[in-house]
Design a protein around this motif. Structure first.
Motif, mmCIF file in Angstrom:
data_model
loop_
_atom_site.group_PDB
_atom_site.id
_atom_site.type_symbol
_atom_site.label_atom_id
_atom_site.label_comp_id
_atom_site.label_asym_id
_atom_site.label_seq_id
_atom_site.Cartn_x
_atom_site.Cartn_y
_atom_site.Cartn_z
ATOM 1 N N ALA A 1 2.651 11.037 -0.072
ATOM 2 C CA ALA A 1 2.118 9.627 0.187
ATOM 3 C C ALA A 1 2.080 9.443 1.152
ATOM 4 C CB ALA A 1 3.371 8.621 -0.631
ATOM 5 N N GLU B 1 0.971 -0.975 -0.028
ATOM 6 C CA GLU B 1 -0.094 -0.255 0.340
ATOM 7 C C GLU B 1 0.750 1.544 -0.209
ATOM 8 O OE1 GLU B 1 -3.355 2.392 3.012
ATOM 9 O OE2 GLU B 1 -2.750 -0.180 3.019
ATOM 10 N N ASN B 2 1.765 1.072 1.026
ATOM 11 C CA ASN B 2 2.632 2.677 0.803
ATOM 12 C C ASN B 2 3.872 2.813 -0.594
ATOM 13 O OD1 ASN B 2 2.296 2.964 3.465
ATOM 14 N ND2 ASN B 2 4.455 1.771 4.220
ATOM 15 N N ARG B 3 4.055 1.468 -1.061
ATOM 16 C CA ARG B 3 4.902 1.526 -2.478
ATOM 17 C C ARG B 3 3.963 2.002 -3.255
ATOM 18 N NH1 ARG B 3 5.142 -1.041 -6.975
ATOM 19 N NH2 ARG B 3 7.377 -1.814 -8.226
ATOM 20 N N ILE C 1 7.755 13.455 -3.287
ATOM 21 C CA ILE C 1 7.241 12.283 -3.369
ATOM 22 C C ILE C 1 6.710 11.690 -1.722
ATOM 23 C CG2 ILE C 1 7.030 10.462 -4.235
ATOM 24 C CD1 ILE C 1 9.032 11.429 -6.015
ATOM 25 N N ALA C 2 7.354 11.817 -1.089
ATOM 26 C CA ALA C 2 6.772 10.947 0.408
ATOM 27 C C ALA C 2 6.143 11.916 1.041
ATOM 28 C CB ALA C 2 8.233 11.043 1.250
ATOM 29 N N ARG D 1 1.587 4.038 -3.127
ATOM 30 C CA ARG D 1 0.865 5.442 -2.931
ATOM 31 C C ARG D 1 2.321 6.188 -2.722
ATOM 32 N NH1 ARG D 1 -1.105 4.388 3.301
ATOM 33 N NH2 ARG D 1 0.922 5.123 3.630
ATOM 34 N N ALA D 2 2.999 6.355 -3.005
ATOM 35 C CA ALA D 2 4.543 6.953 -3.582
ATOM 36 C C ALA D 2 4.490 6.487 -4.733
ATOM 37 C CB ALA D 2 6.084 5.755 -2.813
ATOM 38 N N GLY E 1 1.503 7.080 -6.758
ATOM 39 C CA GLY E 1 0.706 7.849 -7.096
ATOM 40 C C GLY E 1 1.257 9.167 -7.224
ATOM 41 N N ALA E 2 1.202 9.703 -5.588
ATOM 42 C CA ALA E 2 1.938 10.597 -5.401
ATOM 43 C C ALA E 2 3.249 11.664 -6.340
ATOM 44 C CB ALA E 2 2.654 10.612 -3.981
ATOM 45 N N VAL F 1 11.246 5.619 1.290
ATOM 46 C CA VAL F 1 10.459 5.657 -0.618
ATOM 47 C C VAL F 1 12.130 5.275 -1.766
ATOM 48 C CG1 VAL F 1 10.181 6.987 -3.060
ATOM 49 C CG2 VAL F 1 9.094 7.711 -0.430
#
Length: 247
Positions: free
Chosen positions: A52, A22-24, A48-49, A26-27, A29-30, A59
């Protein structure tokens, strides 16, 4: 006295893996949003971080560098997800090679290409702009074009088979024709600049490819755009010029 030991409980990493995925996502997408909105060069990994909701080291741990993050973002925009399946092995591209005629092959390819362009064009445009000023982005852009040419070659072999030819020159010409007509640049001109609908674009590229590869085929009418063409200035009669005007 013997003490019985309880079996050690196995560690379940499912939740942690899901959070990492999920974190990946979001990164990615951001990064996509920032690259498109403000450009590759103007976007930092820290931005970016922050967008996200993860740390900057996180990141870097996922992607190692900003250019690699851009590469991954483009790859996922093209394929539509993060599954490790090559584009030509996906259902939309398998449908291309299932076509019984050249028209069916090109029609299915147009469907797949339209879906890809809808997802990937904004990010590909950002990459194109970055390639003009950043050597790493330029190298990535060239690599992606090479991949696109290779993919066009795979489709060209199927089209050539349906047209009943196996000559290397014919396959190469078909490949180059598909590579050109299905270029994201053409999508950008017709859909983004001229306002064509995706249906109109899909019909046009299919017809354009068929017309180029089967010149004896009757041509269909040009699909209607979603906006009227630019108004041309009214024509005026040429004014006669006497020699006296130059004296």
């Amino acid at each position: 006295m013997t003490v019985s030991r309880q079996p050690r409980r196995r560690y379940d990493a499912t939740g942690r893996q899901a959070q990492a995925r999920e974190n990946r996502a979001r990164a990615i997408g951001a990064a996509t949003e920032l690259f498109v909105r403000q450009g590759f060069a103007a976007t930092s990994m820290a931005q970016i971080a922050a967008a996200a909701g993860v740390s900057t080291p996180t990141v870097f741990a996922y992607f190692s560098s900003k250019i690699n993050l851009l590469r991954v973002a483009v790859d996922e925009a093209v394929t539509g997800d993060d599954e490790p399946v090559a584009l030509h092995e996906r259902p939309a591209m398998r449908a291309v090679h299932d076509g019984a005629t050249a028209g069916e092959v090109l029609g299915a390819f147009a469907v797949a290409a339209t879906e890809i362009a809808q997802r990937a064009f904004p990010l590909l445009s950002a990459l194109r702009r970055a390639a003009d000023v950043d050597p790493q982005a330029g190298e990535l852009a060239r690599d992606l074009e090479h991949q696109r040419l290779t993919g066009a070659g795979i489709v060209a072999a199927t089209v050539a088979d349906r047209l009943g030819t196996a000559a290397a020159d014919d396959v190469e010409r078909i490949r180059d024709t598909l590579w050109t007509i299905f270029s994201p640049d053409v999508y950008g001109l017709l859909v983004r600049e001229r306002g064509w609908s995706h249906d109109a674009y899909r019909e046009w590229v299919t017809d354009a490819a068929l017309g180029a590869l089967t010149p004896d085929r009757p041509r269909t009418t040009r699909p209607r755009t979603t906006q009227p063409p630019a108004t041309q200035p009214p024509a005026t009669e040429p004014r006669s010029t006497s020699r006296a005007e130059f004296d």
